[in-house]
Design an enzyme around this catalytic site. Structure first.
Site, short mmCIF file in Angstrom:
data_model
loop_
_atom_site.label_atom_id
_atom_site.label_comp_id
_atom_site.label_asym_id
_atom_site.label_seq_id
_atom_site.Cartn_x
_atom_site.Cartn_y
_atom_site.Cartn_z
N CYS A 146 0.83 -1.20 0.00
CA CYS A 146 0.00 0.00 0.00
C CYS A 146 0.87 1.26 0.00
O CYS A 146 0.63 2.20 -0.75
CB CYS A 146 -0.92 -0.01 1.21
SG CYS A 146 -2.05 1.40 1.30
N CYS A 168 -6.12 -3.10 7.35
CA CYS A 168 -7.35 -2.32 7.31
C CYS A 168 -8.53 -3.06 6.68
O CYS A 168 -9.67 -2.84 7.07
CB CYS A 168 -7.12 -0.99 6.59
SG CYS A 168 -6.65 -1.13 4.84
#
Length: 380
Positions: A119, A216
């Site tokens: 990410c 997440c």
């Protein structure tokens, strides 16, 4: 060429803060909120940007994640309180393609991926960084606990002052070009408590907000559940096999196991404790064995991002310290380059539970500097 007589501001740029535009990557947590507030108070032209990485409506019920709905609200609130513009960018498709899909494929391949690194590499420090430049920013600041220091050959990446908060393992793939543009204002702080004290000083509503936990998009750490949703039918049953060939039981999917796992194997009644030592995806086998079988000395590493002053291949050996898990301290090792992006890493003391899909991060044993790292890529 004459030296620029302009004094450097606190971000290392030769102009007044009021003429320095900084895009702050705001996750909605206390760390990035403090960065934004701190820079705004110092007089910088701050622009806050928050990424919507997945369906934030569904994420409202998920506590302890980053980039979820409540976090977008919190970031916007901080921007309103401190008086700077704030934008929310829809990066769902980019995040799905660049991070989540690879996570699923890697996990199905028997690896233990670290999507937070991808990410940072593929979304935050690539697409978001380019967006910051499109906004005419002079630099981009984040709330990561890591340090950027200027060395004789340019910007260097260094561990955070607080080793308990250091995030260098997740940022090893930061390139020299990205490092030129990035700033990490919290890396020098002695503790997370110091960050929360600053949040209280600025009167931020997020001062006592808990830290984000887990990945997440993986609620409650249930990786297998997410994989089954992403790849229906992927959890095929198979056998739990001892390294000596004995079949000890059955499993309901390799995706439910990780290298080094001991608990929850479903093969009780044995005289010795057994650990997962290998995942054979092709045979649908979970291979178990005694703890000593987890010890690994030589690690093949590829996709190396090298941050040393001289090329990786300029030496036959580099004596460094390496981390093979984010929660472990750096250990003495030798890097033997194969190419500019591939090497064999020899651990002076064998490590247990080394797993493909994890990162191997390189550290200068004599300083806080990070020399980059790469991906562990072959099964053990």
């Amino acid at each position: 060429m004459p030296l620029d007589p302009s004094p450097l501001n606190s971000l290392g740029l030769p102009k007044p803060p009021s003429e320095t535009r900084v895009v702050v990557a705001m996750s909605g947590g206390v760390d990035s909120s403090v960065v934004a507030a701190m820079l705004k108070e110092e007089g910088y032209d701050v622009v806050g940007v928050t990424l919507q990485l997945y369906d934030h409506g569904a994420a409202l019920a998920k506590k302890g994640a980053c980039c979820a709905g409540i976090d977008i609200h919190d970031a916007r609130r901080v921007a309103e309180e401190m008086g700077f513009p704030h934008y929310v960018l829809d990066y769902e498709n980019i995040f799905q393609e660049a991070v989540i899909e690879e996570f699923a494929d890697s996990y199905l391949g028997g690896a233990t991926p670290v999507p937070c690194i991808r990410c940072n590499e593929r979304v935050k420090f690539k697409d978001l960084l380019e967006t910051a430049k499109d906004l005419d920013a002079d630099c981009m600041a984040t709330g990561h606990y890591i340090q950027r220091k200027m060395g004789p050959n340019g910007a260097e990446l260094h561990s955070a002052t607080d080793s308990n908060r250091d995030q260098s393992y997740f940022l090893f793939s930061t390139t020299p070009e990205q490092l030129d543009f990035l700033r990490f204002p919290l890396g020098h702080l002695p503790s997370k408590e110091a960050t929360r004290e600053l949040a209280a000083k600025y009167g931020l509503a997020v001062a006592d907000k808990p830290d984000s936990q887990d990945i997440c998009f993986v609620p409650d750490g249930n990786y297998a559940g997410v994989i089954e949703k992403l790849r229906p039918g992927s959890a095929e049953p198979g056998e739990i096999v001892h390294a000596d060939g004995r079949v000890l039981g059955q499993h309901n999917g390799v995706i439910h196991y990780t290298i080094g796992q001991r608990r929850g194997l479903g093969i009780g009644g044995l005289s010795e404790p057994l650990y997962v030592v290998r995942l054979d995806v092709d045979k649908k086998e979970v291979v178990v064995g005694p703890k000593e079988m987890l010890a690994t000395r030589t690690i093949p590493v590829r996709e190396i991002n090298w941050l040393g002053d001289k090329p990786l291949t300029s030496r036959t050996e580099w004596h460094v310290a390496v981390k093979v898990r984010s929660t472990r301290p750096p250990r003495e090792a030798i890097i033997r380059p194969i190419s500019d992006t591939e090497a064999a890493v020899e651990l002076i003391t064998p490590e247990e539970g080394v797993s493909p899909g994890q990162a191997c991060v390189f550290y200068d044993p004599d300083s806080s500097r990070i020399f980059g790292g790469g991906w562990i890529w072959r099964g053990y």
